[in-house]
Write a protein that holds these residues in place. Structure first.
Motif, PDB file in Angstrom:
ATOM      1  N   VAL A  64       0.957  -1.172  -0.142  1.00 31.90           N
ATOM      2  CA  VAL A  64      -0.067  -0.037   0.165  1.00 31.90           C
ATOM      3  C   VAL A  64       0.789   1.326   0.013  1.00 31.90           C
ATOM      4  CG1 VAL A  64      -1.670   1.458   1.248  1.00 31.90           C
ATOM      5  CG2 VAL A  64      -1.928  -1.141   1.103  1.00 31.90           C
ATOM      6  N   VAL A  65       1.789   1.409   0.910  1.00 32.61           N
ATOM      7  CA  VAL A  65       2.798   2.123   0.998  1.00 32.61           C
ATOM      8  C   VAL A  65       3.397   2.666  -0.485  1.00 32.61           C
ATOM      9  CG1 VAL A  65       4.769   3.388   2.096  1.00 32.61           C
ATOM     10  CG2 VAL A  65       3.030   2.183   3.580  1.00 32.61           C
ATOM     11  N   LYS A  66       4.042   1.438  -1.056  1.00 32.44           N
ATOM     12  CA  LYS A  66       4.418   1.719  -2.199  1.00 32.44           C
ATOM     13  C   LYS A  66       3.696   2.311  -3.406  1.00 32.44           C
ATOM     14  CE  LYS A  66       7.125  -1.023  -5.740  1.00 32.44           C
ATOM     15  NZ  LYS A  66       7.574  -2.251  -6.191  1.00 32.44           N
ATOM     16  N   MET A  67       2.579   1.655  -3.281  1.00 37.15           N
ATOM     17  CA  MET A  67       1.609   2.164  -4.360  1.00 37.15           C
ATOM     18  C   MET A  67       1.140   3.535  -4.200  1.00 37.15           C
ATOM     19  SD  MET A  67      -0.779  -1.395  -4.891  1.00 37.15           S
ATOM     20  CE  MET A  67      -1.827  -0.689  -6.345  1.00 37.15           C
ATOM     21  N   VAL A  68       0.874   3.724  -3.160  1.00 38.26           N
ATOM     22  CA  VAL A  68       0.445   5.374  -2.830  1.00 38.26           C
ATOM     23  C   VAL A  68       1.394   6.355  -3.136  1.00 38.26           C
ATOM     24  CG1 VAL A  68      -0.199   6.937  -0.988  1.00 38.26           C
ATOM     25  CG2 VAL A  68      -1.514   4.615  -1.085  1.00 38.26           C
ATOM     26  N   GLY A  69       2.759   6.007  -2.628  1.00 33.39           N
ATOM     27  CA  GLY A  69       3.831   6.906  -3.099  1.00 33.39           C
ATOM     28  C   GLY A  69       4.277   6.811  -4.820  1.00 33.39           C
ATOM     29  N   GLU A  70       4.100   5.860  -5.192  1.00 33.44           N
ATOM     30  CA  GLU A  70       4.279   5.894  -6.643  1.00 33.44           C
ATOM     31  C   GLU A  70       2.990   6.620  -7.420  1.00 33.44           C
ATOM     32  OE1 GLU A  70       4.347   1.728  -7.790  1.00 33.44           O
ATOM     33  OE2 GLU A  70       6.495   1.644  -7.508  1.00 33.44           O
ATOM     34  N   ALA A  71       1.867   6.363  -6.787  1.00 30.52           N
ATOM     35  CA  ALA A  71       0.658   7.351  -7.433  1.00 30.52           C
ATOM     36  C   ALA A  71       0.918   9.029  -7.019  1.00 30.52           C
ATOM     37  CB  ALA A  71      -0.592   6.864  -6.748  1.00 30.52           C
ATOM     38  N   GLN A  72       1.528   8.934  -6.091  1.00 27.08           N
ATOM     39  CA  GLN A  72       1.713  10.652  -5.652  1.00 27.08           C
ATOM     40  C   GLN A  72       2.635  11.185  -6.573  1.00 27.08           C
ATOM     41  OE1 GLN A  72       2.292  10.515  -1.543  1.00 27.08           O
ATOM     42  NE2 GLN A  72       0.134  10.950  -1.201  1.00 27.08           N
ATOM     43  N   ASN A  73       3.794  10.582  -7.154  1.00 27.96           N
ATOM     44  CA  ASN A  73       4.942  11.027  -7.935  1.00 27.96           C
ATOM     45  C   ASN A  73       4.577  10.884  -9.343  1.00 27.96           C
ATOM     46  OD1 ASN A  73       7.231  11.674  -5.877  1.00 27.96           O
ATOM     47  ND2 ASN A  73       6.461   9.624  -4.973  1.00 27.96           N
ATOM     48  N   THR A  74       3.574  10.183  -9.899  1.00 24.78           N
ATOM     49  CA  THR A  74       2.926  10.163 -11.014  1.00 24.78           C
ATOM     50  C   THR A  74       2.288  11.233 -11.610  1.00 24.78           C
ATOM     51  OG1 THR A  74       2.874   7.586 -11.013  1.00 24.78           O
ATOM     52  CG2 THR A  74       1.756   8.651 -12.846  1.00 24.78           C
ATOM     53  N   LYS A  75       2.697  11.894 -12.743  1.00 23.46           N
ATOM     54  CA  LYS A  75       2.079  13.065 -13.073  1.00 23.46           C
ATOM     55  C   LYS A  75       1.169  12.754 -14.180  1.00 23.46           C
ATOM     56  CE  LYS A  75       6.197  16.175 -12.780  1.00 23.46           C
ATOM     57  NZ  LYS A  75       6.907  16.995 -13.591  1.00 23.46           N
ATOM     58  N   SER A  76      -0.268  13.286 -13.672  1.00 25.61           N
ATOM     59  CA  SER A  76      -1.243  13.226 -14.604  1.00 25.61           C
ATOM     60  C   SER A  76      -1.408  14.226 -15.883  1.00 25.61           C
ATOM     61  CB  SER A  76      -2.856  13.253 -13.694  1.00 25.61           C
ATOM     62  OG  SER A  76      -2.700  14.406 -13.251  1.00 25.61           O
ATOM     63  N   GLN A  77      -2.526  14.093 -16.534  1.00 25.61           N
ATOM     64  CA  GLN A  77      -2.540  15.192 -17.374  1.00 25.61           C
ATOM     65  C   GLN A  77      -2.697  16.586 -17.075  1.00 25.61           C
ATOM     66  OE1 GLN A  77      -5.740  13.684 -19.783  1.00 25.61           O
ATOM     67  NE2 GLN A  77      -4.390  12.123 -20.771  1.00 25.61           N
ATOM     68  N   THR A  78      -3.217  16.600 -15.955  1.00 31.41           N
ATOM     69  CA  THR A  78      -3.606  17.702 -15.321  1.00 31.41           C
ATOM     70  C   THR A  78      -2.238  18.597 -14.739  1.00 31.41           C
ATOM     71  OG1 THR A  78      -5.614  16.978 -14.726  1.00 31.41           O
ATOM     72  CG2 THR A  78      -5.104  19.017 -13.727  1.00 31.41           C
ATOM     73  N   GLN A  79      -1.452  17.467 -14.092  1.00 32.69           N
ATOM     74  CA  GLN A  79      -0.154  18.074 -13.475  1.00 32.69           C
ATOM     75  C   GLN A  79       0.618  18.281 -14.649  1.00 32.69           C
ATOM     76  OE1 GLN A  79       1.494  18.217 -10.232  1.00 32.69           O
ATOM     77  NE2 GLN A  79       2.655  19.508 -11.629  1.00 32.69           N
ATOM     78  N   THR A  80       0.725  17.718 -15.664  1.00 30.34           N
ATOM     79  CA  THR A  80       1.559  18.129 -17.104  1.00 30.34           C
ATOM     80  C   THR A  80       1.043  19.567 -17.427  1.00 30.34           C
ATOM     81  OG1 THR A  80       1.630  16.013 -17.675  1.00 30.34           O
ATOM     82  CG2 THR A  80       2.302  17.580 -19.196  1.00 30.34           C
ATOM     83  N   LEU A  81      -0.159  19.701 -17.545  1.00 27.77           N
ATOM     84  CA  LEU A  81      -0.823  20.951 -18.083  1.00 27.77           C
ATOM     85  C   LEU A  81      -0.265  22.080 -17.013  1.00 27.77           C
ATOM     86  CD1 LEU A  81      -2.660  22.925 -19.590  1.00 27.77           C
ATOM     87  CD2 LEU A  81      -4.526  22.186 -18.105  1.00 27.77           C
ATOM     88  N   ALA A  82      -0.382  22.016 -15.743  1.00 24.18           N
ATOM     89  CA  ALA A  82       0.121  22.977 -14.705  1.00 24.18           C
ATOM     90  C   ALA A  82       1.587  23.132 -15.078  1.00 24.18           C
ATOM     91  CB  ALA A  82      -0.122  22.370 -13.262  1.00 24.18           C
ATOM     92  N   ASP A  83       2.482  22.126 -15.101  1.00 26.21           N
ATOM     93  CA  ASP A  83       3.874  22.218 -15.087  1.00 26.21           C
ATOM     94  C   ASP A  83       4.266  22.959 -16.472  1.00 26.21           C
ATOM     95  OD1 ASP A  83       4.442  20.686 -13.045  1.00 26.21           O
ATOM     96  OD2 ASP A  83       4.871  18.964 -14.062  1.00 26.21           O
ATOM     97  N   ARG A  84       3.449  22.858 -17.673  1.00 28.92           N
ATOM     98  CA  ARG A  84       3.834  23.579 -18.862  1.00 28.92           C
ATOM     99  C   ARG A  84       3.298  25.099 -18.537  1.00 28.92           C
ATOM    100  NH1 ARG A  84       0.540  20.814 -22.090  1.00 28.92           N
ATOM    101  NH2 ARG A  84       1.871  19.378 -22.423  1.00 28.92           N
ATOM    102  N   ALA A  85       2.226  25.202 -17.856  1.00 31.56           N
ATOM    103  CA  ALA A  85       1.868  26.842 -17.482  1.00 31.56           C
ATOM    104  C   ALA A  85       2.921  27.416 -16.700  1.00 31.56           C
ATOM    105  CB  ALA A  85       0.279  26.626 -16.924  1.00 31.56           C
ATOM    106  N   ALA A  86       3.313  26.576 -15.762  1.00 28.70           N
ATOM    107  CA  ALA A  86       4.472  27.112 -14.927  1.00 28.70           C
ATOM    108  C   ALA A  86       5.730  27.632 -15.547  1.00 28.70           C
ATOM    109  CB  ALA A  86       4.787  26.308 -13.789  1.00 28.70           C
ATOM    110  N   GLY A  87       6.010  26.692 -16.550  1.00 29.99           N
ATOM    111  CA  GLY A  87       7.228  26.963 -17.604  1.00 29.99           C
ATOM    112  C   GLY A  87       7.015  28.251 -18.343  1.00 29.99           C
ATOM    113  N   TRP A  88       5.817  28.293 -18.847  1.00 35.41           N
ATOM    114  CA  TRP A  88       5.451  29.758 -19.725  1.00 35.41           C
ATOM    115  C   TRP A  88       5.328  30.767 -18.836  1.00 35.41           C
ATOM    116  CZ3 TRP A  88       5.781  30.331 -24.541  1.00 35.41           C
ATOM    117  CH2 TRP A  88       5.688  29.347 -25.467  1.00 35.41           C
ATOM    118  N   LEU A  89       4.843  30.702 -17.539  1.00 35.32           N
ATOM    119  CA  LEU A  89       4.808  31.906 -16.884  1.00 35.32           C
ATOM    120  C   LEU A  89       6.344  32.209 -16.338  1.00 35.32           C
ATOM    121  CD1 LEU A  89       2.924  33.951 -15.166  1.00 35.32           C
ATOM    122  CD2 LEU A  89       2.841  32.200 -13.409  1.00 35.32           C
ATOM    123  N   THR A  90       7.103  31.332 -16.245  1.00 34.64           N
ATOM    124  CA  THR A  90       8.854  31.763 -15.847  1.00 34.64           C
ATOM    125  C   THR A  90       9.269  32.681 -16.745  1.00 34.64           C
ATOM    126  OG1 THR A  90       8.902  29.712 -14.542  1.00 34.64           O
ATOM    127  CG2 THR A  90      10.851  30.779 -15.315  1.00 34.64           C
TER     128      THR A  90
END
Length: 685
Positions: free
Chosen positions: A274-300
């Motif tokens: 459980v701990v491993k699976m939750v940790g991996e899920a929290q570190n997996t970027k979803s499409q929404t996270q990728t969108l936020a990362d892209r927006a942060a890059g443009w904002l920089t």
């Protein structure tokens, strides 16, 4: 395979570990939830708080000695060596308080990903360099030591508050890690010896006294007690355990003592998985996270370009270097994409950890967020919509020279090789009657149809109605007397020798789950290997939108594909083994099963309990999580749309945003995003 609509004209069993979180880069998508990582995280929080208090103390004389503050209060503060003293204090603040940002910039530039740290470092370095030049008489103007000191103070405080929020988000997972006791009472013959849990081996027997936590996954060999597994499985009611029962490490024993034989240890235990699976899920970027990362890059990029453009514009307008540099610093600080950096990862950390505590293990972040799109839910019947604990209702002998005990014993002898609920029900009935089971040879499984073996030299097949139809064997007229029974047929020497009928009760929360899903506009279907009459009876009682009966495991893929061809966004529930192809084909694959079996590699989401309402909660959790993400993205980007023009001085001379106020607004936006993410806890209760 047959499908019959019930109430609608149109037509469900179930890499790398977390990376350390580097707060010098503030990459909130890389959070380490291990005990060591948690310790480092706490040290980082303490370091930011310590730097804040030191810099705040040093800032008092810097602020008091600044010309802006003295003009504001209308009083002149004079003291010996004030100029070199202020320069020295400002330098200490810049180096000590600004070190996390300066060192973080080096890492960002090395990775060719300039971001938040780069913006802050450029802003404070320009303010410090310009102020030193003015103080030493190299340039004419007014120093920005007040702005420098207050800016660093506010940035340190903002980072501290944000890191505390992230720490709170991962606290639920840290609690899981802490559930496992350090010691266990190992039985060694007639003596009991206390040993470290890490010293236990598979096959050891441990004693768990009343009120203690269970130290290892295992099987009860002696004793009876109610065990509280709520922290692990989300099951609020204590589960009664007796000889043969499975227990999970970390659960709390009730009023009775239990002797437990170790079945899994270390990384193979349920809690570790459980701990491993939750940790991996929290570190997996979803499409929404990728969108936020892209927006942060443009904002920089916009921040750097906007800051330099603001500097050039005000110099061209003749406002002087001090004013122009102050505007540039304000733009860079105000537009830091910090809120964007924390907007999604914080929601991910909270939703994943809370979901795990409620028995929802997320393996695919994108699938979890897309649960909001589900329009068709396909349920398996046995063990999901029904209890899965079959009891024998009738045994019918059709062959001469065979009695009921012999037929049931022969059937149980074959079925004891299977873990299917129907097979277990037959075996339980045979044991209940005290039957001696004959030995079997040449056992084989007929996928989706039944089992076959040789018993006392004679070929025996225990099969489903579909097998009989395939062999052109007529079904007895009384084989199914009502809509709630499931019947398995016994063939001896290729001839129908009789059948065993069993009944499986519908779960108490199945109807509630179906109604809640339908209330959200989701069509609910059932796919089962049972005959049409049994399937229809269950579907009618639950009010399903459609039912597929006598379905083989490989045919469930076709069901999912057909629904997708109709434009449906399909979720499939299965056991993660026979239903693996259908789980992989579905838009969202959901594996359901017992708390100790979480190895459904093809599923996106694993439900620890097979409760239908857990699946309903999954859909609702997915919607709530996605909603919080969108709210945070809207705030994080909308704030910059308003703040950037103000920072550049668009309202000058009516309103001028100082670097310190810009830093306050930037930090406030981050705190607001963090607090909004924390509100997700209310939605996931």
């Amino acid at each position: 395979m047959a499908q019959r609509p019930l109430s609608a004209p149109a037509p469900a069993t179930a890499g790398n570990g977390p990376q350390p979180m580097d707060h010098s880069q503030m990459d909130h998508g890389k959070m380490d939830h291990s005990p060591t990582g948690g310790h480092d995280h706490g040290a980082m929080i303490a370091d930011f708080l310590r730097r804040f208090w030191v810099c705040l103390a040093l800032s008092v004389p810097v602020v008091a000695g600044s010309m802006m503050f003295q003009n504001l209060v209308g009083h002149q503060f004079t003291f010996p060596y004030s100029t070199p003293l202020l320069l020295g204090l400002a330098t200490a603040i810049y180096l000590y308080g600004g070190w996390p940002f300066l060192s973080g910039t080096v890492r960002e530039l090395r990775s060719r990903q300039p971001g938040m740290m780069t913006l802050v470092a450029v802003a404070i370095s320009v303010a410090y360099g310009y102020s030193v030049a003015v103080t030493l008489g190299w340039l004419r103007g007014m120093d920005l030591f007040l702005e420098l000191a207050t800016l660093i103070d506010i940035m340190l405080l903002g980072h501290y508050l944000e890191m505390k929020s992230v720490a709170g988000a991962s606290h639920a997972l840290e609690l899981l890690v802490q559930l496992l006791p350090a010691d266990a009472h190992r039985k060694e013959g007639d003596t009991i010896r206390d040993v470290k849990v890490t010293a236990l081996a598979v096959g050891d027997v441990v004693l768990v006294r009343p009120g203690e936590r269970i130290p290892t996954d295992g099987e009860v060999t002696d004793g009876s007690s109610a065990v509280n597994e709520s922290m692990l499985t989300g099951e609020s009611v204590p589960v009664q355990k007796a000889t043969g029962g499975k227990v999970i490490a970390g659960a709390v024993n009730g009023e009775g003592a239990l002797s437990i034989r170790v079945t899994h240890q270390g990384a193979d235990s349920y809690l570790s998985k459980v701990v491993k699976m939750v940790g991996e899920a929290q570190n997996t970027k979803s499409q929404t996270q990728t969108l936020a990362d892209r927006a942060a890059g443009w904002l920089t990029a916009v921040s750097l370009a906007g800051g330099l453009g603001t500097l050039a514009a005000w110099l061209w307008l003749g406002k002087g270097a001090a004013f122009a540099i102050e505007r540039m610093v304000t733009v860079m600080v105000t537009a830091c994409p910090h809120a964007l950096g924390v907007a999604i990862p914080l929601v991910v950390a909270i939703s994943t950890a809370i979901s795990a505590r409620k028995g929802l293990l997320i393996r695919n972040r994108t699938a979890f967020e897309e649960a909001r799109k589900i329009t068709a839910m396909v349920f398996d019947k046995t063990g999901t919509l029904t209890e899965g604990a079959f009891g024998v209702t009738r045994v019918k002998v059709l062959a001469t020279g065979l009695d009921e005990a012999a037929l049931l014993g022969m059937t149980a002898a074959l079925e004891q090789q299977s873990q299917h609920p129907i097979a277990q029900g037959i075996v339980r009935e045979a044991h209940k009657r005290g039957l001696a089971l004959p030995s079997v040879q040449d056992f084989q499984s007929l996928t989706g149809k039944g089992v076959a073996a040789t018993v006392t030299g004679r070929p025996v097949v225990v099969a489903s109605p579909g097998y009989l139809q395939e062999k052109n064997i007529a079904l007895p007229a009384d084989a199914v007397s009502n809509g709630t029974e499931t019947v398995v047929f016994v063939l001896l020497d290729g001839q129908l020798a009789g059948y065993v009928a069993l009944a499986d009760r519908i779960r108490t929360d199945s109807k509630e789950a179906v109604q809640r899903l339908q209330a959200q506009g989701i069509k609910v279907y059932m796919a089962t290997g049972d005959n049409q009459q049994v399937a229809d009876a269950v579907a009618k009682e639950l009010g399903l939108d459609g039912v597929y009966a006598q379905v083989l495991p490989d045919q469930k893929v076709k069901i999912v594909q057909d629904l997708q061809a109709q434009g449906q966004f399909v979720a499939m529930t299965g056991d993660g083994v026979n239903d693996a192809p259908a789980l992989a084909q579905a838009n969202v694959g959901i594996a359901v099963g017992s708390g100790t079996d979480i190895a459904a590699e093809t599923a996106d989401i694993i439900l620890v309990n097979s409760k239908p309402t857990d699946i309903t909660n999954l859909v609702e959790f997915g919607k709530a999580t996605y909603g919080k993400m969108m709210q945070n993205l809207f705030w994080a980007t909308g704030y910059n749309v308003i703040a950037l023009p103000l920072a550049a001085g668009i309202l000058y001379p009516h309103f001028v945003l100082s670097p310190a106020i810009g830093a306050v607004l930037m930090s406030a936006s981050t705190v607001i995003v963090a607090l909004n993410a924390q509100l997700l806890r209310r939605s996931l209760k």
